[in-house]
Design an enzyme around this catalytic site. Sequence first.
Site, PDB file in Angstrom:
ATOM      1  N   GLY A  11      20.330 -48.536 -26.620  1.00 39.33           N
ATOM      2  CA  GLY A  11      21.208 -49.434 -27.706  1.00 39.33           C
ATOM      3  C   GLY A  11      22.551 -49.915 -27.699  1.00 39.33           C
ATOM      4  NE  ARG A  72      15.788 -48.370 -27.010  1.00 35.33           N
ATOM      5  CZ  ARG A  72      16.500 -49.601 -27.962  1.00 35.33           C
ATOM      6  NH1 ARG A  72      16.566 -50.203 -28.223  1.00 35.33           N
ATOM      7  NH2 ARG A  72      17.835 -48.208 -28.439  1.00 35.33           N
ATOM      8  CG  ASP A 103      19.091 -39.274 -28.813  1.00 36.77           C
ATOM      9  OD1 ASP A 103      19.311 -40.535 -28.281  1.00 36.77           O
ATOM     10  OD2 ASP A 103      18.204 -39.006 -28.664  1.00 36.77           O
ATOM     11  CB  THR A 125      24.466 -44.114 -30.137  1.00 34.93           C
ATOM     12  OG1 THR A 125      23.829 -44.910 -31.374  1.00 34.93           O
ATOM     13  CG2 THR A 125      24.777 -42.707 -30.546  1.00 34.93           C
ATOM     14  CB  ILE A 126      26.800 -47.637 -34.207  1.00 36.64           C
ATOM     15  CG1 ILE A 126      24.901 -48.178 -34.654  1.00 36.64           C
ATOM     16  CG2 ILE A 126      26.161 -49.120 -33.449  1.00 36.64           C
ATOM     17  CD1 ILE A 126      24.501 -49.699 -35.807  1.00 36.64           C
ATOM     18  CG  ASP A 127      22.178 -44.715 -34.253  1.00 39.82           C
ATOM     19  OD1 ASP A 127      22.242 -45.550 -34.642  1.00 39.82           O
ATOM     20  OD2 ASP A 127      21.045 -44.522 -33.685  1.00 39.82           O
ATOM     21  CG  ASP A 129      22.203 -39.977 -32.750  1.00 41.15           C
ATOM     22  OD1 ASP A 129      22.918 -40.351 -31.897  1.00 41.15           O
ATOM     23  OD2 ASP A 129      20.707 -40.521 -32.860  1.00 41.15           O
ATOM     24  NE  ARG A 171      18.147 -43.841 -32.426  1.00 45.37           N
ATOM     25  CZ  ARG A 171      17.427 -44.350 -31.239  1.00 45.37           C
ATOM     26  NH1 ARG A 171      16.668 -45.293 -30.729  1.00 45.37           N
ATOM     27  NH2 ARG A 171      18.704 -43.644 -30.496  1.00 45.37           N
ATOM     28  CD  GLN A 251      24.612 -51.938 -40.162  1.00 50.22           C
ATOM     29  OE1 GLN A 251      24.634 -50.837 -40.780  1.00 50.22           O
ATOM     30  NE2 GLN A 251      22.823 -51.809 -40.839  1.00 50.22           N
TER      31      GLN A 251
HETATM   32  P1  ADP Z   1      19.007 -44.591 -26.468  1.00 50.70           P
HETATM   33  O1  ADP Z   1      19.235 -44.076 -25.054  1.00 50.70           O
HETATM   34  O2  ADP Z   1      20.065 -45.224 -27.394  1.00 50.70           O
HETATM   35  O3  ADP Z   1      19.653 -43.560 -27.302  1.00 50.70           O
HETATM   36  P2  ADP Z   1      16.923 -44.966 -25.933  1.00 50.70           P
HETATM   37  O4  ADP Z   1      16.189 -43.587 -26.603  1.00 50.70           O
HETATM   38  O5  ADP Z   1      16.028 -46.023 -25.967  1.00 50.70           O
HETATM   39  O6  ADP Z   1      17.943 -45.730 -26.600  1.00 50.70           O
HETATM   40  O7  ADP Z   1      16.476 -44.692 -24.670  1.00 50.70           O
HETATM   41  C1  ADP Z   1      16.788 -45.520 -23.612  1.00 50.70           C
HETATM   42  C2  ADP Z   1      16.247 -45.542 -22.602  1.00 50.70           C
HETATM   43  O8  ADP Z   1      16.494 -44.431 -21.767  1.00 50.70           O
HETATM   44  C3  ADP Z   1      14.690 -45.668 -22.751  1.00 50.70           C
HETATM   45  O9  ADP Z   1      14.497 -47.143 -22.498  1.00 50.70           O
HETATM   46  C4  ADP Z   1      14.248 -44.982 -21.261  1.00 50.70           C
HETATM   47  O10 ADP Z   1      14.129 -45.835 -20.032  1.00 50.70           O
HETATM   48  C5  ADP Z   1      15.564 -43.587 -21.057  1.00 50.70           C
HETATM   49  N1  ADP Z   1      14.934 -42.447 -21.364  1.00 50.70           N
HETATM   50  C6  ADP Z   1      14.448 -42.768 -23.115  1.00 50.70           C
HETATM   51  N2  ADP Z   1      14.459 -40.818 -23.184  1.00 50.70           N
HETATM   52  C7  ADP Z   1      13.886 -40.558 -21.360  1.00 50.70           C
HETATM   53  C8  ADP Z   1      13.223 -39.464 -20.820  1.00 50.70           C
HETATM   54  N3  ADP Z   1      13.078 -38.155 -22.297  1.00 50.70           N
HETATM   55  N4  ADP Z   1      13.652 -39.485 -20.340  1.00 50.70           N
HETATM   56  C9  ADP Z   1      13.834 -40.065 -19.218  1.00 50.70           C
HETATM   57  N5  ADP Z   1      14.177 -41.538 -19.556  1.00 50.70           N
HETATM   58  C10 ADP Z   1      14.654 -41.279 -20.902  1.00 50.70           C
END
Ligand code: ADP
Length: 319
Positions: A11, A72, A103, A125-127, A129, A171, A251
């Site tokens: 995000g 993603r 995360d 991240t805006i969350d 978290d 979230r 947001q």
């Molecule tokens: P954010 O980074 O905002 O938390 P996501 O949780 O959707 O967003 O994660 C973004 C991208 O990071 C995912 O689409 C994936 O490519 C990668 N990713 C997420 N979790 C894992 C993981 N456990 N191991 C490796 N890559 C990951």
Amino acid sequence: MKRIGVITSGGDAPGMNAAIRAVVRKSIFHDVAISGVYYGYQGLMNGNIKQLEVGSVGDIIHRGGTSLYSARCDEFKTREGQQKAIEQLKNHEIDGLVVIGGDGSIRGAQALSDLGLPCIGVPATIDNDIAGIDCTIGFDTALNTVIEAIDKIRDTATSHERTFIIEVMGRDAGDLAMYAGLAGGAESIIIPERKHDFNNVVDRLKRGLERGKKHSIIILAEGVGEGFQYGKKIEEATSYETRVTVLGHIQRGGTPTAADRVLASRLGAKAVDLLIEGKASRIVGLKDNKLVDQDIEHVLSSNHQLNKDVYNLAQELSI
Ligand code: ADP
């Protein structure tokens, strides 16, 4: 360290551009070449990588979103996907990577570090978290966006003597809703980290209206449920007319606040320093307002803690 890469993933959050700018300029300051990876881990696996210069990040510090774009990508979660990414990084002679994201993205940074490519995570991240740090990049801007919306809704709520439910992002985390509720003077704040008593929310509403309150504002974190459903429930329990606003993606966008730009600049620069020092698998952040770096695994295996004092204060002030 001859060449560093920088990537934004997951995000988007306001301030990511300021972080990219800091990574690029700090690398060049240290005479280290810098490459940008476009479209997150998907772009990394596809080799969507370009050399960046000082001027490549001109005129972006004040812009929301990310100039490297984001995506993603489920394939990157697999070992094969990660190996593809490592191959591309090798082909582009990148010795270390700064990952700017939430995360999930930072878990990806850990995975690449485990495969031998040093990575540093910059939490954006805006969350808000992520455990063990004061604040993620983007949170302050999002909070200000929510407050602006609450203030506007308050005007119309007062004029029509209505109860408003405002659904806020975050979230599974309630920080955005909690701080917005406190700063926006909401009557009730409903967040996933605290069990909430529906009858108590209704009692508060009734008490407020009985003592002449012109309006009531309930802030509902998206992690608890849907605003429209909650509004219906309140109407059924009270027969008060309710209005629901789901703030949604406004947001996530917008000009980053000064606080987010400063935070992003400090964290981006620190990430480059760590790679040059030979560190890997670290996540940077401010903790008690001091610049720190911590082990990614340690941070991501801990839960972000809600600030109890702030929550209790918000409850006390909204009687
Ligand atoms: P954010 O980074 O905002 O938390 P996501 O949780 O959707 O967003 O994660 C973004 C991208 O990071 C995912 O689409 C994936 O490519 C990668 N990713 C997420 N979790 C894992 C993981 N456990 N191991 C490796 N890559 C990951």
